[in-house]
Motif scaffolding. Structure first.
Motif, short mmCIF file in Angstrom:
data_model
loop_
_atom_site.label_atom_id
_atom_site.label_comp_id
_atom_site.label_asym_id
_atom_site.label_seq_id
_atom_site.Cartn_x
_atom_site.Cartn_y
_atom_site.Cartn_z
N ALA A 12 0.83 -1.21 0.00
CA ALA A 12 0.00 0.00 0.00
C ALA A 12 0.86 1.26 0.00
O ALA A 12 0.52 2.26 -0.64
N MET A 13 1.97 1.23 0.70
CA MET A 13 2.86 2.39 0.73
C MET A 13 3.42 2.70 -0.66
O MET A 13 3.67 3.86 -1.00
N LYS A 14 3.58 1.68 -1.49
CA LYS A 14 4.14 1.87 -2.82
C LYS A 14 3.14 2.47 -3.79
O LYS A 14 3.51 3.14 -4.75
N THR A 15 1.85 2.20 -3.57
CA THR A 15 0.84 2.57 -4.57
C THR A 15 -0.04 3.75 -4.19
O THR A 15 -0.56 4.44 -5.06
N ASP A 16 -0.25 3.98 -2.90
CA ASP A 16 -1.17 5.03 -2.47
C ASP A 16 -0.54 6.42 -2.65
O ASP A 16 0.67 6.58 -2.51
N PRO A 17 -1.36 7.44 -2.94
CA PRO A 17 -0.82 8.80 -3.16
C PRO A 17 -0.15 9.36 -1.91
O PRO A 17 -0.67 9.17 -0.79
N ALA A 233 -16.67 14.88 2.35
CA ALA A 233 -15.91 16.08 2.71
C ALA A 233 -14.86 15.76 3.77
O ALA A 233 -13.72 16.25 3.71
N THR A 234 -15.23 14.94 4.75
CA THR A 234 -14.30 14.57 5.82
C THR A 234 -13.14 13.74 5.28
O THR A 234 -11.97 13.97 5.61
N LEU A 235 -13.46 12.77 4.44
CA LEU A 235 -12.42 11.92 3.87
C LEU A 235 -11.47 12.75 3.01
O LEU A 235 -10.25 12.55 3.04
N SER A 236 -12.03 13.68 2.24
CA SER A 236 -11.21 14.57 1.43
C SER A 236 -10.26 15.39 2.29
O SER A 236 -9.08 15.57 1.97
N ARG A 237 -10.76 15.85 3.42
CA ARG A 237 -9.94 16.70 4.30
C ARG A 237 -8.80 15.92 4.93
O ARG A 237 -7.66 16.38 4.93
N ILE A 238 -9.09 14.74 5.48
CA ILE A 238 -8.03 14.01 6.17
C ILE A 238 -7.07 13.32 5.19
O ILE A 238 -5.94 13.01 5.56
N GLU A 243 -12.29 16.20 -3.27
CA GLU A 243 -13.34 15.17 -3.23
C GLU A 243 -13.44 14.42 -4.54
O GLU A 243 -13.85 13.26 -4.57
N SER A 244 -13.10 15.09 -5.65
CA SER A 244 -13.19 14.45 -6.97
C SER A 244 -12.01 13.54 -7.28
O SER A 244 -12.02 12.83 -8.28
N HIS A 245 -11.00 13.53 -6.42
CA HIS A 245 -9.81 12.70 -6.68
C HIS A 245 -10.19 11.23 -6.71
O HIS A 245 -11.01 10.77 -5.91
N GLU A 246 -9.56 10.50 -7.61
CA GLU A 246 -9.92 9.10 -7.81
C GLU A 246 -9.67 8.25 -6.56
O GLU A 246 -10.41 7.28 -6.30
N TYR A 247 -8.67 8.60 -5.76
CA TYR A 247 -8.41 7.84 -4.54
C TYR A 247 -9.55 8.00 -3.55
O TYR A 247 -10.04 7.03 -2.96
N VAL A 248 -10.01 9.24 -3.34
CA VAL A 248 -11.12 9.50 -2.43
C VAL A 248 -12.39 8.82 -2.93
O VAL A 248 -13.12 8.18 -2.16
N GLN A 249 -12.65 8.92 -4.24
CA GLN A 249 -13.84 8.30 -4.81
C GLN A 249 -13.79 6.78 -4.71
O GLN A 249 -14.79 6.12 -4.45
N ALA A 250 -12.59 6.23 -4.90
CA ALA A 250 -12.44 4.77 -4.80
C ALA A 250 -12.68 4.29 -3.37
O ALA A 250 -13.34 3.28 -3.14
N GLU A 251 -12.14 5.04 -2.39
CA GLU A 251 -12.32 4.64 -1.00
C GLU A 251 -13.78 4.77 -0.58
O GLU A 251 -14.33 3.90 0.10
N LEU A 252 -14.44 5.83 -1.02
CA LEU A 252 -15.86 5.99 -0.72
C LEU A 252 -16.69 4.88 -1.35
O LEU A 252 -17.61 4.34 -0.72
N ALA A 253 -16.38 4.56 -2.61
CA ALA A 253 -17.12 3.50 -3.30
C ALA A 253 -16.92 2.15 -2.62
O ALA A 253 -17.85 1.34 -2.50
N TYR A 535 -6.51 4.61 -9.17
CA TYR A 535 -7.61 3.89 -8.54
C TYR A 535 -8.80 3.88 -9.50
O TYR A 535 -9.42 4.89 -9.74
N ASP A 536 -9.08 2.71 -10.03
CA ASP A 536 -10.14 2.57 -11.02
C ASP A 536 -11.46 2.38 -10.29
O ASP A 536 -11.79 1.28 -9.86
N VAL A 537 -12.22 3.48 -10.15
CA VAL A 537 -13.47 3.43 -9.40
C VAL A 537 -14.46 2.49 -10.07
O VAL A 537 -15.25 1.81 -9.41
N SER A 538 -14.42 2.44 -11.37
CA SER A 538 -15.39 1.58 -12.07
C SER A 538 -15.15 0.12 -11.78
O SER A 538 -16.03 -0.71 -12.00
N SER A 539 -13.95 -0.21 -11.29
CA SER A 539 -13.66 -1.61 -11.02
C SER A 539 -14.16 -2.06 -9.65
O SER A 539 -14.05 -3.21 -9.29
N ILE A 540 -14.71 -1.11 -8.85
CA ILE A 540 -15.25 -1.47 -7.55
C ILE A 540 -16.66 -1.97 -7.76
O ILE A 540 -17.56 -1.23 -8.09
#
Length: 546
Positions: A12-17, A233-238, A243-253, A535-540
């Motif tokens: 995870a450390m290698k791939t996460d932003p 909004a909270t996830l985006s902040r921490i 909020e539109s970033h693919e990582y945030v959207q993938a985690e929310l999805a 992070y491919d949100v469509s793959s979730i």
């Protein structure tokens, strides 16, 4: 970020932003972890206070025989554990109803009331008991809420270190408490000696209350209560990402799909619905039993026997005088704090949970057995110089503390907060924390009597705890899988089995019950495919196979 890449070795450390490892997540975690300092301060304060002559005279301990003294000391210490047990059980309901942050703030206020009562008891045992019981409600609740809150906010790559900070704050609180006692013994006089120590237990509670005022609510709790805009909004902040970033959207999805799958599993979210989901679904039942087992093991290492009665134990090993024993206890606290910090920074998310539990089981057992053999065959003589073997026994106490901080101390809190499913996380952590406090109570209540009755000098006590340590190796070897670097939503894959009936879009029963096993590629599961740092949100998706 460069430093984290060097010390944290997982996928995870290698791939996460890199933006997700920002100052907000560290401040949030530290603020919540003052709950651990609250626990640690009480643990360290009470053991030293019980040895202060001013306290003993004020509360009538100085006129009791050895057995009566052991019983009264055990009662004073263990009253807090009784409150902690019920506080931990009740806190899950408040966590689910009002949120993690609000519940932690409430626990801090209750702790302040309890510690004030202890400091003001002035020889009145009933007031001391009630004050410790009230403090126990808060400490027990906070012990369940803190790992839960931190794990739900932390990035997966460093979740072990951030959640394990709870243990670091515990040992830091213990260390500070030891030195507060030592300072008061040297510089305070009369009732102020113990009153100052008892009153300063409120300090971490104040810090916790202030910290929660400036912290956010858990995004996973907000999602669970259908507050998706706030969750986003909270996830985006921490995560320090739009909020539109693919990582945030993938985690929310991923959170959304996981919650939807759990809601299909057992309809309803009442107490008995969740109990049914926890104990009738094999994957959930396994996780609940594993959490209980880990917390039983953690306490049966005997670590809190030393934490609560360290001054007494050092005297039994040959150190003379309250001042010398409290000084040795202070060094013991520093050792615990330093080794826990080293583990969390360099090992927790690299070596992982499982290996840490395995090697420390054996190391702790060897340390305890040496102390037992020393007290049995070469016991210290009152008034005589401590022999070389006695100094080695004292070193073994310090080594035991180090081994515990490399494994069974922080790892258990990390593990029980990360393995449950989202709907059951609060209840699972609550049961685990209550189990910890129940056996903490057993250890606190039994140890003084064991030291007085199980062999000359209490040597059998060390053999009992050492044997438990050795047996924990087999428990960890057969039942504890590795979870480092995984998201909370991926735990269902690790701990399958989830049996589920899915309904088709028209509301009729579709496929027969399917099974997800740890090695199965078939069944129903949430998948979040991560390729590189994208992070491919469509793959979730929820894959259903008949």
């Amino acid at each position: 970020m460069g430093f984290l890449n060097k010390i944290v070795k997982n996928d995870a450390m290698k791939t996460d932003p890199p933006e997700i490892y920002n100052w907000r997540i560290y401040v949030l975690s530290c603020s919540a972890c003052f709950a651990g300092a609250l626990f640690g301060m009480d643990t360290g304060i009470i053991g030293g206070v019980l040895k202060m002559e001013t306290f003993r005279k004020k509360f009538g301990l100085d006129v009791l025989d050895d057995v009566g003294l052991a019983n009264l000391e055990a009662n004073i210490v263990s009253t807090l554990q009784a409150g902690c047990f019920f506080g931990a059980l009740a806190a899950y309901w408040f966590a689910d109803k009002f949120g993690r942050r609000t519940s932690l703030f409430g626990a801090a206020l209750i702790a302040i009331v309890g510690t004030v009562m202890q400091a003001a008891s002035m020889g009145h045992l009933p007031v001391m008991y009630i004050g410790r019981l009230i403090t126990g409600f808060a400490v027990g609740g906070a012990s369940m809420l803190n790992p839960l809150y931190t794990s739900e906010n932390a990035p997966r790559a460093i979740r072990g270190a951030l959640t394990g900070m709870y243990q670091f704050f515990i040992v830091t609180g213990i260390c500070i408490a030891f030195w507060i006692n030592y300072g008061n013994l040297l510089h305070a006089t009369g009732d102020a000696q113990f009153s100052i120590s008892l009153g300063l237990q409120a300090l971490p509670a104040v810090c916790l209350a202030v910290g929660m005022l400036v912290s956010n609510e858990s995004p996973r709790w907000l999602a669970r209560t259908d507050q998706w805009e706030k969750a986003s909004a909270t996830l985006s902040r921490i995560r320090h990402l739009p909020e539109s970033h693919e990582y945030v959207q993938a985690e929310l999805a991923e959170i959304r799909e996981h919650l939807e799958m759990e809601q299909r599993l057992v309809a309803g979210a009442g107490f008995w619905d969740l109990q049914k989901e926890m104990w009738t679904v094999r994957g959930n039942r396994n996780r609940a039993l594993l959490s209980i087992g880990l917390m039983v093991c953690q306490q049966m290492t005997g670590t809190n026997a030393i934490n609560y009665y360290a001054p007494t134990i050092f005297i039994n090993l040959g150190l003379t005088g309250t001042e010398a024993s409290l000084f040795a206890t202070g060094i013991y606290g520093i050792v615990k704090m330093a080794t826990c910090a080293f583990f969390l920074v360099f090992i927790a998310d690299s070596l992982g949970r499982r290996k840490s539990l395995l090697w420390t089981s054996i190391a702790q057992g060897l340390a305890m057995y040496y102390i037992g053999f020393y007290v049995r065959f070469d016991p210290p003589v009152k008034g005589a110089v401590v022999p070389p073997a006695g100094y080695v026994a004292i070193v073994m106490i310090f080594l035991f503390a180090s081994f515990f901080q490399f494994g069974w101390g922080p790892v258990c809190w990390i593990y029980v907060s990360e393995i449950p499913s989202a709907r059951l996380r609060a209840m699972n952590v609550g049961i685990a924390a209550a189990t910890q406090w129940l056996f903490n109570f057993v250890v606190a209540r039994a140890t003084p009597n064991m030291m007085a009755t199980v062999g000359k000098g209490g040597y059998g006590t060390y053999f009992i705890y050492g044997t438990f340590c050795f047996s924990m190796f087999f428990f960890a070897f057969f039942f504890v899988p590795e979870t480092k670097g995984m998201s909370l939503e991926e735990m269902d894959t690790v701990f399958g089995v989830i049996e589920n009936k899915f309904m088709d879009e028209e509301g009729t029963t579709g496929a027969e019950p399917t099974t997800i096993d740890a090695d199965d590629k078939v069944g129903s599961a949430v998948h979040a495919e991560r390729r590189g740092s994208q992070y491919d949100v469509s793959s979730i998706k929820l894959v259903n196979s008949a």
